[in-house]
Write a protein that holds these residues in place. Sequence first.
Motif, PDB file in Angstrom:
ATOM      1  N   TYR A  56      -1.583   7.343  17.848  1.00 57.32           N
ATOM      2  CA  TYR A  56      -2.608   8.443  17.028  1.00 57.32           C
ATOM      3  C   TYR A  56      -2.907   9.566  17.855  1.00 57.32           C
ATOM      4  CZ  TYR A  56      -5.790  10.429  13.625  1.00 57.32           C
ATOM      5  OH  TYR A  56      -6.504  11.171  12.949  1.00 57.32           O
ATOM      6  N   ASN A  57      -3.101   9.437  19.055  1.00 58.97           N
ATOM      7  CA  ASN A  57      -3.581  10.603  19.989  1.00 58.97           C
ATOM      8  C   ASN A  57      -2.339  11.316  20.673  1.00 58.97           C
ATOM      9  OD1 ASN A  57      -6.169  10.067  19.452  1.00 58.97           O
ATOM     10  ND2 ASN A  57      -6.510   8.442  20.905  1.00 58.97           N
ATOM     11  N   TYR A  58      -1.115  10.471  20.493  1.00 61.97           N
ATOM     12  CA  TYR A  58      -0.064  10.966  21.353  1.00 61.97           C
ATOM     13  C   TYR A  58       0.305  12.442  20.480  1.00 61.97           C
ATOM     14  CZ  TYR A  58       4.775  11.550  23.079  1.00 61.97           C
ATOM     15  OH  TYR A  58       5.941  11.977  23.563  1.00 61.97           O
ATOM     16  N   ASP A  59       0.748  13.588  21.744  1.00 66.47           N
ATOM     17  CA  ASP A  59       0.951  14.724  21.273  1.00 66.47           C
ATOM     18  C   ASP A  59       2.340  15.232  21.581  1.00 66.47           C
ATOM     19  OD1 ASP A  59       1.136  17.345  20.814  1.00 66.47           O
ATOM     20  OD2 ASP A  59      -0.536  17.983  21.959  1.00 66.47           O
ATOM     21  N   TYR A 109      -6.512  -3.103  12.059  1.00 70.73           N
ATOM     22  CA  TYR A 109      -6.706  -2.106  12.983  1.00 70.73           C
ATOM     23  C   TYR A 109      -6.947  -2.483  14.275  1.00 70.73           C
ATOM     24  CZ  TYR A 109      -8.654   1.933  15.377  1.00 70.73           C
ATOM     25  OH  TYR A 109      -9.034   2.823  16.403  1.00 70.73           O
ATOM     26  N   ALA A 110      -7.995  -3.659  14.353  1.00 69.83           N
ATOM     27  CA  ALA A 110      -8.789  -4.028  15.420  1.00 69.83           C
ATOM     28  C   ALA A 110      -7.747  -4.989  16.551  1.00 69.83           C
ATOM     29  CB  ALA A 110      -9.941  -4.753  15.206  1.00 69.83           C
ATOM     30  N   LEU A 111      -6.786  -5.565  15.791  1.00 72.71           N
ATOM     31  CA  LEU A 111      -5.831  -6.099  16.238  1.00 72.71           C
ATOM     32  C   LEU A 111      -4.966  -5.487  17.260  1.00 72.71           C
ATOM     33  CD1 LEU A 111      -4.426  -8.594  13.518  1.00 72.71           C
ATOM     34  CD2 LEU A 111      -5.985  -9.550  15.386  1.00 72.71           C
ATOM     35  N   GLU A 112      -4.828  -4.413  17.056  1.00 70.77           N
ATOM     36  CA  GLU A 112      -3.652  -3.416  17.671  1.00 70.77           C
ATOM     37  C   GLU A 112      -4.345  -2.028  18.006  1.00 70.77           C
ATOM     38  OE1 GLU A 112      -0.679  -3.895  19.022  1.00 70.77           O
ATOM     39  OE2 GLU A 112      -0.807  -6.020  18.522  1.00 70.77           O
ATOM     40  N   GLN A 117       0.463   8.841  11.762  1.00 79.80           N
ATOM     41  CA  GLN A 117      -0.925   9.192  11.887  1.00 79.80           C
ATOM     42  C   GLN A 117      -1.831   8.889  10.638  1.00 79.80           C
ATOM     43  OE1 GLN A 117      -1.238  13.333  13.186  1.00 79.80           O
ATOM     44  NE2 GLN A 117      -1.412  12.503  15.613  1.00 79.80           N
ATOM     45  N   SER A 118      -1.212   9.244   9.603  1.00 83.76           N
ATOM     46  CA  SER A 118      -1.764   9.068   7.942  1.00 83.76           C
ATOM     47  C   SER A 118      -1.709   7.451   7.883  1.00 83.76           C
ATOM     48  CB  SER A 118      -0.654   9.527   6.865  1.00 83.76           C
ATOM     49  OG  SER A 118      -1.084   9.169   5.677  1.00 83.76           O
ATOM     50  N   ALA A 119      -0.878   6.590   8.391  1.00 86.14           N
ATOM     51  CA  ALA A 119      -0.983   5.322   8.345  1.00 86.14           C
ATOM     52  C   ALA A 119      -2.024   4.653   9.205  1.00 86.14           C
ATOM     53  CB  ALA A 119       0.502   4.675   8.684  1.00 86.14           C
ATOM     54  N   ILE A 120      -2.133   5.023  10.160  1.00 90.02           N
ATOM     55  CA  ILE A 120      -3.373   4.798  11.139  1.00 90.02           C
ATOM     56  C   ILE A 120      -4.643   5.066  10.783  1.00 90.02           C
ATOM     57  CG2 ILE A 120      -4.238   4.783  13.510  1.00 90.02           C
ATOM     58  CD1 ILE A 120      -1.378   5.357  14.612  1.00 90.02           C
ATOM     59  N   ARG A 121      -4.661   6.304   9.968  1.00 90.60           N
ATOM     60  CA  ARG A 121      -6.134   6.924   9.430  1.00 90.60           C
ATOM     61  C   ARG A 121      -6.399   5.681   8.254  1.00 90.60           C
ATOM     62  NH1 ARG A 121      -4.194  11.913  10.531  1.00 90.60           N
ATOM     63  NH2 ARG A 121      -3.492  12.035   8.547  1.00 90.60           N
ATOM     64  N   ARG A 122      -5.411   5.381   7.495  1.00 90.57           N
ATOM     65  CA  ARG A 122      -5.468   4.381   6.280  1.00 90.57           C
ATOM     66  C   ARG A 122      -6.063   2.908   6.853  1.00 90.57           C
ATOM     67  NH1 ARG A 122      -6.556   4.113   0.969  1.00 90.57           N
ATOM     68  NH2 ARG A 122      -5.236   2.524   0.117  1.00 90.57           N
ATOM     69  N   LEU A 123      -5.356   2.634   7.944  1.00 90.59           N
ATOM     70  CA  LEU A 123      -5.755   1.320   8.515  1.00 90.59           C
ATOM     71  C   LEU A 123      -7.195   1.323   9.031  1.00 90.59           C
ATOM     72  CD1 LEU A 123      -2.736   0.406  10.802  1.00 90.59           C
ATOM     73  CD2 LEU A 123      -3.363  -0.683   8.827  1.00 90.59           C
ATOM     74  N   MET A 124      -7.605   2.361   9.658  1.00 86.90           N
ATOM     75  CA  MET A 124      -9.143   2.419   9.946  1.00 86.90           C
ATOM     76  C   MET A 124     -10.141   2.613   9.043  1.00 86.90           C
ATOM     77  SD  MET A 124      -8.764   5.721  12.492  1.00 86.90           S
ATOM     78  CE  MET A 124      -7.995   5.488  14.148  1.00 86.90           C
ATOM     79  N   ASP A 138       0.980  -1.207   0.258  1.00 85.98           N
ATOM     80  CA  ASP A 138      -0.018  -0.098  -0.028  1.00 85.98           C
ATOM     81  C   ASP A 138       0.839   1.298   0.335  1.00 85.98           C
ATOM     82  OD1 ASP A 138      -1.950   2.197   0.608  1.00 85.98           O
ATOM     83  OD2 ASP A 138      -3.128   0.768   1.392  1.00 85.98           O
ATOM     84  N   GLN A 139       0.797   1.975  -1.051  1.00 86.55           N
ATOM     85  CA  GLN A 139       1.591   3.169  -1.088  1.00 86.55           C
ATOM     86  C   GLN A 139       1.039   4.193  -0.061  1.00 86.55           C
ATOM     87  OE1 GLN A 139       4.209   3.441  -3.391  1.00 86.55           O
ATOM     88  NE2 GLN A 139       3.775   1.225  -3.792  1.00 86.55           N
ATOM     89  N   GLN A 140       0.106   4.224   0.352  1.00 87.79           N
ATOM     90  CA  GLN A 140      -0.400   5.236   1.472  1.00 87.79           C
ATOM     91  C   GLN A 140       0.339   4.943   2.883  1.00 87.79           C
ATOM     92  OE1 GLN A 140      -4.305   6.965   0.875  1.00 87.79           O
ATOM     93  NE2 GLN A 140      -4.372   5.988  -1.044  1.00 87.79           N
ATOM     94  N   VAL A 141       0.808   3.817   2.996  1.00 85.79           N
ATOM     95  CA  VAL A 141       1.174   3.485   4.521  1.00 85.79           C
ATOM     96  C   VAL A 141       2.840   3.429   4.138  1.00 85.79           C
ATOM     97  CG1 VAL A 141       1.419   1.675   6.148  1.00 85.79           C
ATOM     98  CG2 VAL A 141      -0.880   2.185   4.945  1.00 85.79           C
ATOM     99  N   HIS A 142       3.573   3.923   5.055  1.00 82.52           N
ATOM    100  CA  HIS A 142       5.060   3.751   5.292  1.00 82.52           C
ATOM    101  C   HIS A 142       5.353   2.679   5.171  1.00 82.52           C
ATOM    102  CE1 HIS A 142       9.203   4.424   6.038  1.00 82.52           C
ATOM    103  NE2 HIS A 142       9.331   5.769   5.628  1.00 82.52           N
ATOM    104  N   PRO A 143       6.389   1.856   4.299  1.00 84.06           N
ATOM    105  CA  PRO A 143       6.923   0.484   4.233  1.00 84.06           C
ATOM    106  C   PRO A 143       7.154   0.171   5.755  1.00 84.06           C
ATOM    107  CG  PRO A 143       8.005   1.723   2.852  1.00 84.06           C
ATOM    108  CD  PRO A 143       6.850   2.554   3.302  1.00 84.06           C
ATOM    109  N   ALA A 144       8.040   0.688   6.271  1.00 79.33           N
ATOM    110  CA  ALA A 144       8.767   0.641   7.878  1.00 79.33           C
ATOM    111  C   ALA A 144       7.464   0.338   8.636  1.00 79.33           C
ATOM    112  CB  ALA A 144       9.666   1.670   7.969  1.00 79.33           C
ATOM    113  N   PHE A 145       6.341   1.026   8.621  1.00 80.76           N
ATOM    114  CA  PHE A 145       5.477   0.852   9.490  1.00 80.76           C
ATOM    115  C   PHE A 145       4.894  -0.239   9.261  1.00 80.76           C
ATOM    116  CE2 PHE A 145       1.042   1.790  11.551  1.00 80.76           C
ATOM    117  CZ  PHE A 145       1.440   2.206  12.817  1.00 80.76           C
TER     118      PHE A 145
END
Length: 232
Positions: free
Chosen positions: A191-194, A180-183, A166-173, A117-124
């Motif tokens: 995602y919420n970390y500031d 996403y449900a697994l983790e 955050q972009s990757a997590i939005r894509r997972l959702m 998936d090009q919208q998710v960083h491969p390392a993540f």
Amino acid sequence: MMSDTADKAREYLQGMLHMQPSIEANEMLSRRRQFLASRELAEGEILAVEVAEESSRPTMLQSLADIRKQFWTLPAHGMYQQLKQLAAAPYPDVATAAKRLLAVSTQRAAFHQLASDQQVHPAFAQVLRKIAVSTPAQANPLREQQLGFLRPNKNPHYQAAQTAIQSAIRRLMRQYPGIYALEQTWLNELYNYDPQWDIERDDDVNNFDVISGLIVLAVLPICGFVAWAILF
């Protein structure tokens, strides 16, 4: 097996109660010896089963380790059947681990899709695959590593990391809700970390150090004067 033993004990007692010791003493002694011998045998069989079951736990754990190593390439049906058996094991650690891998196995195709998936960083995407099939002891440092990328005192490029994660997590959702449900708990934390929290905390620590230093500098002359007064 326990039910059979109880039934035999009941039959033995009922039989003995109907016998007359005055004329059937020898028969009673013979029955007693037979009953005790059979009971010892039954207890020995139970112990053997318990020992065999306990000795099977390391084998089950090794099976789980082998599955983890080849999780993404094993034939799906065979792996599913093996995990189903392990999930029914009498050992909580084995059963829990097998159930976790069963849940991940339902998302194996989604994980393969995520890897390209090009919208998710491969390392993540790669670290998420590792976390999904790792033991808790192996997964927790990987989770903490990702959180470390968002901390200003650990990563000078934390802002770019935050944007990517955050972009990757939005894509997972949106596209991979099963993954996403697994983790979900950990991903929500990311995602919420500031990062501002760490910046403010570091500022508070630095301010405290400065104030502490000023107090020490202010107190030193007073202490010196008191010491001089005592001596002279």
